[in-house]
Write an enzyme that holds these catalytic residues in place. Structure first.
Site, PDB file in Angstrom:
ATOM      1  N   PHE A 145      40.749  20.285  98.707  1.00 15.83           N
ATOM      2  CA  PHE A 145      40.220  21.614  99.020  1.00 15.83           C
ATOM      3  C   PHE A 145      39.253  21.474 100.185  1.00 15.83           C
ATOM      4  CE2 PHE A 145      37.612  25.315  99.149  1.00 15.83           C
ATOM      5  CZ  PHE A 145      38.522  26.336  98.913  1.00 15.83           C
ATOM      6  N   ASP A 230      34.922  14.657 104.087  1.00 14.95           N
ATOM      7  CA  ASP A 230      34.461  16.004 103.750  1.00 14.95           C
ATOM      8  C   ASP A 230      33.463  15.886 102.598  1.00 14.95           C
ATOM      9  OD1 ASP A 230      33.987  18.540 102.859  1.00 14.95           O
ATOM     10  OD2 ASP A 230      36.055  19.233 103.041  1.00 14.95           O
ATOM     11  N   LYS A 259      27.435  23.816 102.527  1.00 16.78           N
ATOM     12  CA  LYS A 259      26.851  24.218 101.250  1.00 16.78           C
ATOM     13  C   LYS A 259      25.339  23.981 101.170  1.00 16.78           C
ATOM     14  CE  LYS A 259      31.180  23.834  98.632  1.00 16.78           C
ATOM     15  NZ  LYS A 259      31.550  25.237  98.436  1.00 16.78           N
TER      16      LYS A 259
HETATM   17  C1  LIG Z   1      35.054  19.906  99.910  1.00 20.99           C
HETATM   18  C2  LIG Z   1      34.979  21.275 100.503  1.00 20.99           C
HETATM   19  N1  LIG Z   1      35.241  21.448 101.798  1.00 20.99           N
HETATM   20  C3  LIG Z   1      35.167  22.662 102.380  1.00 20.99           C
HETATM   21  C4  LIG Z   1      34.832  23.786 101.649  1.00 20.99           C
HETATM   22  C5  LIG Z   1      34.779  25.140 102.321  1.00 20.99           C
HETATM   23  O1  LIG Z   1      33.481  25.592 102.430  1.00 20.99           O
HETATM   24  P1  LIG Z   1      33.181  27.157 102.695  1.00 20.99           P
HETATM   25  O2  LIG Z   1      33.554  27.894 101.447  1.00 20.99           O
HETATM   26  O3  LIG Z   1      31.718  27.209 102.999  1.00 20.99           O
HETATM   27  O4  LIG Z   1      34.032  27.544 103.859  1.00 20.99           O
HETATM   28  C6  LIG Z   1      34.551  23.641 100.290  1.00 20.99           C
HETATM   29  C7  LIG Z   1      34.200  24.826  99.468  1.00 20.99           C
HETATM   30  O5  LIG Z   1      34.274  24.825  98.253  1.00 20.99           O
HETATM   31  C8  LIG Z   1      34.628  22.364  99.699  1.00 20.99           C
HETATM   32  O6  LIG Z   1      34.383  22.183  98.394  1.00 20.99           O
END
Ligand SMILES: Cc1ncc(COP(=O)(O)O)c(C=O)c1O
Length: 408
Positions: A145, A230, A259
């Site tokens: 994700f 990530d 986040k």
């Molecule tokens: C590992 C990871 N990458 C990217 C994102 C995307 O972040 P955003 O919702 O701020 O676009 C998330 C969101 O849950 C995430 O958990």
């Protein structure tokens, strides 16, 4: 209070009436919060065991972060990157130092940090590695994700996230998560990057087998491929280290952050890498009106300073032991699996008992807010300011929910 005097039912109906149904929230309407606690429109209090999917690592309205935001609101909120503002360099320098990298590129949402990483890796592939034009490939993992843009959902393996959003962006190869042989076999001369989460959050806090992350690091170095980690959900103290990669001594070529970087106040994301990677971007090739704005930088600088003390990582490691020990006690008593690190846990509930959603609704009735993911899994990610007593309280409520006699 008698039921027909409650404000929650109308507030829930109103929220559903006026929005697209792209979420399925619990029927609770929050109006204020402090630390680890939330209060709803009817005055009921809940222990926050989700922390905005880790966006609230420092709790709600941490005084140091709120003070920085107030101070900045009174001076300067936005310039765009057409001009330089006085909060920009300090944030970029302190975040780069926290990451042990030379450069930082701030954006807003996590998805934008991921898009930034993809663009930088492709450009690096063409300009530095010498990949033929238009042939760059990025290896990603099943169950990933990384956000919701059309490019990012192109390589999602979750039908809800991906289906009917095509045509899809090419240039990604999906391999099983945690399988180093499959990842190695997927790398060819056109591969510019491996993009993975060091722990897969949305998938249910899935920790890869020991040795996987160091293996990814080794293969990326050997094959001249960028390792993009990530850490948007796993990073910034959540697992007991500043970065989840650090548990195995791994340093990726690029950290993707989001986040918690915004302190639960403003959306702030960033990528951090060395100049040989981020230096491929030239003026006009990437950007965002709000990325690195003064308010975001002022708050995020204080976030970096909180992390630089090490206190939150320590709390997460120590209290995480307590949380996981308590959860292990529930194995065979309603839980069939528990995963995670630090104050981050994925729990699989015995599907014969109830769904993850039902468990979260019952927890809510007992004053604990958490969120299900993928059927029978619940994710716990409380603010890192939670206390030992509050963890014990959450565990006791979970045990009661899982006890069929209590929840019948
Ligand atoms: C590992 C990871 N990458 C990217 C994102 C995307 O972040 P955003 O919702 O701020 O676009 C998330 C969101 O849950 C995430 O958990």
């Amino acid at each position: 209070m008698v039921d027909d005097m409650l404000r929650t039912p109308d507030a829930v109906r109103d929220a559903e009436r006026w929005t697209a149904h792209n979420y399925h929230p619990l029927p609770v309407v929050i109006s204020s919060a402090e630390g680890s606690w939330l209060t709803d429109v009817d005055g009921r209090r809940y222990l926050d065991c989700l922390a905005g999917y880790s966006a609230l690592n420092f709790g709600h309205r941490h005084p140091q972060l709120i003070a920085a935001a107030h101070d900045q609101l009174d001076r300067l909120t936005l310039t765009s990157r057409a001009f330089i503002h006085d909060q920009f360099a300090v944030f970029c320098r302190e975040l780069a130092q926290l990451c042990g990298k030379e450069l930082v590129l701030p954006m807003n949402t996590g998805a934008e940090a991921v898009e930034t990483a993809i663009k930088v890796a492709r450009k690096w592939g063409y300009q530095v590695k010498g990949v033929p034009a238009g042939q760059a490939n990025i290896v990603v993992a099943e169950g990933n994700f990384h956000g919701r843009t059309t490019t990012i959902v192109s390589f999602s393996t979750d039908a809800d996230a991906r289906d009917d959003f095509g045509p899809y962006t090419p240039g990604f190869t999906v391999v099983p998560y945690g399988d180093l042989d499959a990842l190695t076999a997927a790398i060819d001369d056109h591969t510019v990057a491996v993009l993975i989460e060091p722990i897969q959050g949305e998938q249910g806090v899935v920790v890869p087998p020991e040795g996987y992350l160091p293996g990814v690091r080794r293969v990326c170095t050997e094959r001249n491929v960028l390792f993009l980690a990530d850490e948007i959900q796993s990073g910034l103290g959540r697992t007991g280290e500043t970065f989840a990669c650090a548990h195995e001594g791994v340093v990726p070529d690029m950290y993707l952050l989001g986040k918690a970087l915004g302190g639960g106040i403003v959306p702030v994301s960033a990528v951090a890498a060395n100049a040989d990677v981020l230096g491929v971007l030239k003026p006009g090739q990437h950007g965002s009106t709000f990325g690195g704005n003064p308010l975001a930088c002022a708050v995020a600088t204080e976030v970096v300073r909180l992390l630089a003390t090490g206190e939150f990582q320590r709390r997460s490691a120590e209290l995480g032991e307590r949380l996981h020990a308590g959860l292990r006690e529930l194995l065979g008593r309603g839980l069939v699996a528990v995963r995670g690190r630090g104050l981050w846990a994925g729990l699989d509930i015995d599907p014969a008992l109830m769904t993850g959603r039902q468990a979260c609704e019952r927890l809510m009735e007992r004053g604990i807010l958490a969120k299900d993911t993928h059927g029978s899994t619940i994710r716990l990610a409380p603010p890192l300011v939670i206390t030992a007593e509050e963890i014990d309280h959450a565990l006791a409520q979970l045990a009661a929910v899982l006890d069929p006699a209590a929840s019948a």
